[in-house]
Design an enzyme around this catalytic site. Structure first.
Site, PDB file in Angstrom:
ATOM      1  N   PRO A  88      84.175  81.763  68.253  1.00  0.00           N
ATOM      2  CA  PRO A  88      85.831  81.321  68.606  1.00  0.00           C
ATOM      3  C   PRO A  88      86.316  82.037  67.582  1.00  0.00           C
ATOM      4  O   PRO A  88      87.655  81.967  67.565  1.00  0.00           O
ATOM      5  CB  PRO A  88      86.026  79.944  68.982  1.00  0.00           C
ATOM      6  CG  PRO A  88      83.941  79.779  68.068  1.00  0.00           C
ATOM      7  CD  PRO A  88      83.312  80.579  67.944  1.00  0.00           C
ATOM      8  N   GLU A 115      76.873  75.394  64.175  1.00  0.00           N
ATOM      9  CA  GLU A 115      77.748  75.404  64.111  1.00  0.00           C
ATOM     10  C   GLU A 115      78.583  76.618  62.994  1.00  0.00           C
ATOM     11  O   GLU A 115      79.349  77.185  62.413  1.00  0.00           O
ATOM     12  CB  GLU A 115      78.292  74.000  62.923  1.00  0.00           C
ATOM     13  CG  GLU A 115      77.614  73.317  62.625  1.00  0.00           C
ATOM     14  CD  GLU A 115      78.317  72.664  64.276  1.00  0.00           C
ATOM     15  OE1 GLU A 115      79.363  72.602  63.220  1.00  0.00           O
ATOM     16  OE2 GLU A 115      78.061  71.431  65.479  1.00  0.00           O
ATOM     17  N   ARG A 153      81.407  98.022  83.800  1.00  0.00           N
ATOM     18  CA  ARG A 153      82.204  98.525  84.476  1.00  0.00           C
ATOM     19  C   ARG A 153      83.474  99.936  84.095  1.00  0.00           C
ATOM     20  O   ARG A 153      83.728 100.327  84.639  1.00  0.00           O
ATOM     21  CB  ARG A 153      83.192  97.436  85.062  1.00  0.00           C
ATOM     22  CG  ARG A 153      84.366  97.300  84.283  1.00  0.00           C
ATOM     23  CD  ARG A 153      85.041  95.691  84.747  1.00  0.00           C
ATOM     24  NE  ARG A 153      85.423  96.302  86.340  1.00  0.00           N
ATOM     25  CZ  ARG A 153      86.526  96.441  86.573  1.00  0.00           C
ATOM     26  NH1 ARG A 153      86.879  96.656  85.248  1.00  0.00           N
ATOM     27  NH2 ARG A 153      87.120  96.844  86.875  1.00  0.00           N
ATOM     28  N   ASP A 168      93.328  98.877  87.885  1.00  0.00           N
ATOM     29  CA  ASP A 168      92.299  97.030  86.510  1.00  0.00           C
ATOM     30  C   ASP A 168      94.406  96.825  86.696  1.00  0.00           C
ATOM     31  O   ASP A 168      95.160  97.098  86.222  1.00  0.00           O
ATOM     32  CB  ASP A 168      91.964  97.203  86.560  1.00  0.00           C
ATOM     33  CG  ASP A 168      90.621  97.647  86.714  1.00  0.00           C
ATOM     34  OD1 ASP A 168      90.292  97.060  88.276  1.00  0.00           O
ATOM     35  OD2 ASP A 168      89.936  97.475  85.775  1.00  0.00           O
TER      36      ASP A 168
END
Ligand code: ADE
Length: 254
Positions: A88, A115, A153, A168
């Protein structure tokens, strides 16, 4: 393109990689995906991949040696692989980053757990840290899958003909904005009709309608994207004629 996924949960990937477009890409030899169980690279007799943090505190930290050994194994002797840690704390994945990664020959995706990973592994081995958004997952595995899917993709030959990644949402064909709304049969659904112009066969009019609908949608849903969209003078005129006003800054098309 080759992907090596380093994880303590290799089974997590079995079903998603065996379905749909990814399965076809693998079968067609367009991508090679290998999972490596980090536990197999543990050196102690309990096959530990994590340990308590120096300095105390909550949770467990992934040990550096098994991760390093797994990266070395995945790297093999071949191409210069890019090592990506899913965390993150990384750069947020977006279409531009997916396109950039689709140009690599080999990605080694390291799925963090607990962690985090030992900082020295990160410093010595990781080329790029990637987050899939500002929320916390139980581990990097779902993030690796998202990255994998968004990159695969884009590879030549993966999308069926007729499909194209060019138009897209977020892509060049959409100028980095959202795509126009789509309709298929029936002509009337829940009392709502398909816009007349889409049935007209007038391709220029359809293209105009789609362009305007895409810009309107981007302005109303993702106004922060509009500033980076580029328009030709003719398109700007069309927008003005349709009472669509763009924010003043950052419209680099003129
Ligand atoms: N691991 C935990 N949360 C994550 C996130 N949002 N993106 C990438 N890896 C993660």
């Amino acid at each position: 393109m080759r992907f090596d996924i380093l994880t303590i949960f290799p089974d997590f990937f079995s079903s998603p990689l065996a379905e749909g477009m990814i399965r076809r890409a693998v079968q067609d030899g367009l991508v090679l995906i290998q999972t490596h169980n980090i536990r197999d690279y543990a050196t102690d007799k309990h096959a530990m991949t994590d340990d308590r943090p120096f300095g105390g505190g909550e949770g467990m930290v992934m040990k550096p040696e098994p991760l390093a050994a797994a990266v070395e194994q995945a790297r093999g002797s071949g191409v210069d692989a890019r090592v990506v840690l899913l965390t993150p704390q990384g750069r947020t994945l977006d279409q531009q980053l997916a396109e950039e990664l689709a140009g690599e020959e080999q990605l080694i995706l390291v799925c963090g757990r607990y962690e985090g990973v030992d900082e020295r592994f990160r410093a010595a081995y990781v080329d790029l840290e990637v987050s899939i958004g500002d929320y916390i997952l139980t581990g990097g595995e779902p993030a690796a899958l998202v990255l994998l899917d968004s990159v695969i993709r884009l590879l030549p030959g993966v999308l069926g003909c007729g499909d194209s990644a060019e138009n897209d949402t977020f892509s060049r064909g959409s100028r980095g904005g959202l795509k126009y709304p789509q309709y298929t049969r029936p002509r009337i659904f829940a009392g709502r009709e398909v816009p007349e112009v889409l049935l007209s066969g007038d391709h220029a009019a359809i293209e105009r309608w789609r362009f305007l609908a895409a810009v309107r949608r981007t302005i109303s849903r993702r106004p922060e994207l509009v500033a980076a969209m580029e328009f030709t003078p003719a398109e700007r005129k069309l927008l003005r004629e349709n009472d669509i006003s763009l924010p003043p800054a950052g419209n680099g098309g003129e």
